[in-house]
Structures are given as C-alpha cells and as structure tokens.
Design an enzyme around this catalytic site. Sequence first.
Site, mmCIF file in Angstrom:
data_model
loop_
_atom_site.group_PDB
_atom_site.id
_atom_site.type_symbol
_atom_site.label_atom_id
_atom_site.label_comp_id
_atom_site.label_asym_id
_atom_site.label_seq_id
_atom_site.Cartn_x
_atom_site.Cartn_y
_atom_site.Cartn_z
ATOM 1 N N ALA A 1 -26.116 -2.297 -26.614
ATOM 2 C CA ALA A 1 -25.626 -1.468 -25.395
ATOM 3 C C ALA A 1 -24.288 -0.912 -25.688
ATOM 4 O O ALA A 1 -23.736 -1.275 -26.722
ATOM 5 C CB ALA A 1 -25.197 -2.493 -24.346
ATOM 6 N N GLU B 1 -18.687 0.710 -12.737
ATOM 7 C CA GLU B 1 -19.475 0.742 -13.969
ATOM 8 C C GLU B 1 -20.944 0.706 -13.466
ATOM 9 O O GLU B 1 -21.391 -0.286 -12.846
ATOM 10 C CB GLU B 1 -19.089 -0.139 -14.901
ATOM 11 C CG GLU B 1 -20.179 -0.232 -16.064
ATOM 12 C CD GLU B 1 -19.908 -1.220 -17.143
ATOM 13 O OE1 GLU B 1 -20.255 -0.978 -18.374
ATOM 14 O OE2 GLU B 1 -19.417 -2.325 -16.926
ATOM 15 N N SER C 1 -19.976 -4.956 -11.691
ATOM 16 C CA SER C 1 -19.246 -5.675 -10.720
ATOM 17 C C SER C 1 -18.728 -4.697 -9.594
ATOM 18 O O SER C 1 -17.679 -4.327 -9.546
ATOM 19 C CB SER C 1 -18.022 -6.239 -11.598
ATOM 20 O OG SER C 1 -18.389 -6.964 -12.470
ATOM 21 N N PRO C 2 -19.555 -4.630 -8.623
ATOM 22 C CA PRO C 2 -19.512 -3.902 -7.645
ATOM 23 C C PRO C 2 -18.112 -4.108 -6.430
ATOM 24 O O PRO C 2 -17.381 -3.034 -5.993
ATOM 25 C CB PRO C 2 -20.557 -3.626 -6.585
ATOM 26 C CG PRO C 2 -21.274 -4.820 -7.009
ATOM 27 C CD PRO C 2 -20.989 -5.200 -8.410
ATOM 28 N N GLY C 3 -17.571 -5.173 -6.812
ATOM 29 C CA GLY C 3 -16.412 -5.531 -5.870
ATOM 30 C C GLY C 3 -15.255 -5.145 -6.436
ATOM 31 O O GLY C 3 -14.240 -4.891 -5.683
ATOM 32 N N ARG D 1 -16.691 -11.454 -28.250
ATOM 33 C CA ARG D 1 -16.113 -10.608 -27.194
ATOM 34 C C ARG D 1 -14.802 -11.197 -26.764
ATOM 35 O O ARG D 1 -14.668 -12.080 -26.272
ATOM 36 C CB ARG D 1 -17.126 -10.703 -25.893
ATOM 37 C CG ARG D 1 -18.425 -10.003 -26.120
ATOM 38 C CD ARG D 1 -18.178 -8.583 -26.418
ATOM 39 N NE ARG D 1 -19.441 -7.782 -26.279
ATOM 40 C CZ ARG D 1 -19.401 -6.524 -26.038
ATOM 41 N NH1 ARG D 1 -18.433 -5.926 -26.635
ATOM 42 N NH2 ARG D 1 -20.689 -6.022 -25.878
ATOM 43 N N ARG E 1 -6.931 -1.548 -2.658
ATOM 44 C CA ARG E 1 -8.142 -1.872 -3.157
ATOM 45 C C ARG E 1 -7.661 -1.710 -4.958
ATOM 46 O O ARG E 1 -6.987 -0.500 -5.013
ATOM 47 C CB ARG E 1 -9.404 -1.083 -2.940
ATOM 48 C CG ARG E 1 -9.900 -1.278 -1.709
ATOM 49 C CD ARG E 1 -10.371 -2.727 -1.419
ATOM 50 N NE ARG E 1 -11.035 -3.046 -0.257
ATOM 51 C CZ ARG E 1 -10.483 -3.855 0.607
ATOM 52 N NH1 ARG E 1 -9.648 -4.595 0.490
ATOM 53 N NH2 ARG E 1 -11.180 -4.233 1.736
ATOM 54 N N GLU E 2 -8.107 -2.498 -5.821
ATOM 55 C CA GLU E 2 -7.641 -2.256 -7.274
ATOM 56 C C GLU E 2 -9.048 -1.717 -7.856
ATOM 57 O O GLU E 2 -10.028 -2.707 -7.675
ATOM 58 C CB GLU E 2 -7.209 -3.724 -7.747
ATOM 59 C CG GLU E 2 -5.818 -3.905 -7.404
ATOM 60 C CD GLU E 2 -5.412 -5.422 -7.784
ATOM 61 O OE1 GLU E 2 -6.376 -5.906 -8.583
ATOM 62 O OE2 GLU E 2 -4.432 -5.609 -7.536
ATOM 63 N N GLU F 1 -16.255 -2.735 -34.640
ATOM 64 C CA GLU F 1 -17.370 -3.542 -34.373
ATOM 65 C C GLU F 1 -18.033 -4.322 -35.564
ATOM 66 O O GLU F 1 -18.291 -3.728 -36.615
ATOM 67 C CB GLU F 1 -18.633 -2.636 -33.630
ATOM 68 C CG GLU F 1 -18.598 -2.325 -32.287
ATOM 69 C CD GLU F 1 -19.676 -1.443 -31.913
ATOM 70 O OE1 GLU F 1 -20.326 -1.788 -30.853
ATOM 71 O OE2 GLU F 1 -20.197 -0.655 -32.538
ATOM 72 N N GLU G 1 -26.381 -0.231 -33.482
ATOM 73 C CA GLU G 1 -26.162 -1.460 -33.377
ATOM 74 C C GLU G 1 -27.229 -2.189 -34.178
ATOM 75 O O GLU G 1 -26.993 -3.401 -34.837
ATOM 76 C CB GLU G 1 -26.234 -1.856 -32.042
ATOM 77 C CG GLU G 1 -24.854 -1.435 -31.443
ATOM 78 C CD GLU G 1 -24.519 -2.096 -29.944
ATOM 79 O OE1 GLU G 1 -25.218 -2.972 -29.487
ATOM 80 O OE2 GLU G 1 -23.419 -1.916 -29.333
ATOM 81 N N GLU H 1 -27.015 4.070 -29.364
ATOM 82 C CA GLU H 1 -26.653 2.757 -29.630
ATOM 83 C C GLU H 1 -27.665 1.767 -30.107
ATOM 84 O O GLU H 1 -27.115 1.020 -31.058
ATOM 85 C CB GLU H 1 -26.492 2.202 -27.998
ATOM 86 C CG GLU H 1 -25.094 2.891 -27.425
ATOM 87 C CD GLU H 1 -23.660 2.310 -28.004
ATOM 88 O OE1 GLU H 1 -23.702 1.284 -28.897
ATOM 89 O OE2 GLU H 1 -22.941 2.922 -27.843
ATOM 90 N N ILE I 1 -2.963 3.997 -12.255
ATOM 91 C CA ILE I 1 -2.010 3.052 -12.844
ATOM 92 C C ILE I 1 -2.254 2.975 -14.345
ATOM 93 O O ILE I 1 -1.237 2.678 -15.187
ATOM 94 C CB ILE I 1 -2.473 1.585 -12.304
ATOM 95 C CG1 ILE I 1 -2.251 1.244 -10.912
ATOM 96 C CG2 ILE I 1 -1.462 0.316 -12.860
ATOM 97 C CD1 ILE I 1 -0.984 1.797 -10.220
#
Length: 180
Positions: free
Chosen positions: A76, A119, A113-115, A64, A37-38, A141, A96, A92, A14
């Site tokens: 991070a 990542e 966010s495994p649903g 953010r 599933r998305e 940044e 940072e 990093e 997409i």
Amino acid sequence: MDHLIEKTINTRDIYKGKIIDLQIEDVLLPDGGKSTREIVRHPGAVAVIAVTEDKKALMVRQYRKALGKVITEIPAGKLEKGEDPLESAKRELLEETGYTCREMKKIASFYTSPGFADEIITVYFTDSLIYKGEQNTDEDEFIDVLELTAAEISELIEKEEIHDAKTMYAAMYLQMKYDR
C-alpha cells in the site's frame, strides 16, 4: 439528512506536512450550538491484494513507528498529487514487492478513520502477477516481502502481527473469494 450536517464557521491550518495536514474547524452544530473539530487531511492511498499462482497473498512486513512495532500488511501507499489511483497501486506493488501484473481490478474504497481524518483507501485485486526483480522502496523504507497462505494470515491476525484494517479487509476478501 440535512438535519445532521455541521456547518463550518472558521478553518485554521495548524500543520502542513509531507503526508498529512492538520486543520482545526469551528462548526455550527445542527441544534445551533458550536463546537471544534480537529481534522487530518490526507491525499488518499491505495492498497493491493496480490495473489500468486499458488493462491498465496503477497504481504509486506515493516516497522511502523506510530505503533512502535513491526506489522505485516498488504502492499500500500500514499497517492502522489494528481496521480491516478490505479497507476499508484501498480507503482506501489512494484516498489514494495518487485512484482507487476497483467491486470488489476478495483474492488472497494473506504475511509480509514472518518471521525477525524478524510483519508480514503482504494483497494485493488490482482492474481496475474509477473515478477520483475528487486524492490525499489523509498530510501527510508525497509520492507520484507512474504507470500502467505490463508491459514498463515489467520495466525498473524491472532498474534496481532496483522493489525490494520486494510489487511484485515484483504483477509476477509480472500476468504470470501477462495473459500466458497
């Protein structure tokens, strides 16, 4: 566990972006039904729990956009294509905070966010910091560097200024490591 697996029938790309890609997958469910599933595809990330000689944690404070607020986090960043996670963590940390270190150790990795996303963040620890100078952040940044005690970290969690899983994980790790 095979009785839980969904089989992919079709995948549609997409969106392909700088940070994420989005796919729609049609799947065959374990009971024979079908669903959609998305899925957010992400190259992975690293995070660093960095502790000074006086047992303060290096944190970064930044705005953010997805949250619409400023939060405080451990250093991070996203893995670059083909980059070794340990080297990414060191990069990093330096970019940072302006610090490097003599040694760094992997302590964990977890899915954010495994649903809906693949990542995975690999978390490293160092308490052998060496100050090198100014930050070298990306051009888009804007980051403040903080050194926080355990009590200050707890206070920021209560105020929801620390409001992300990787930093809360870091707070628990530091509590277990130093409050035994």
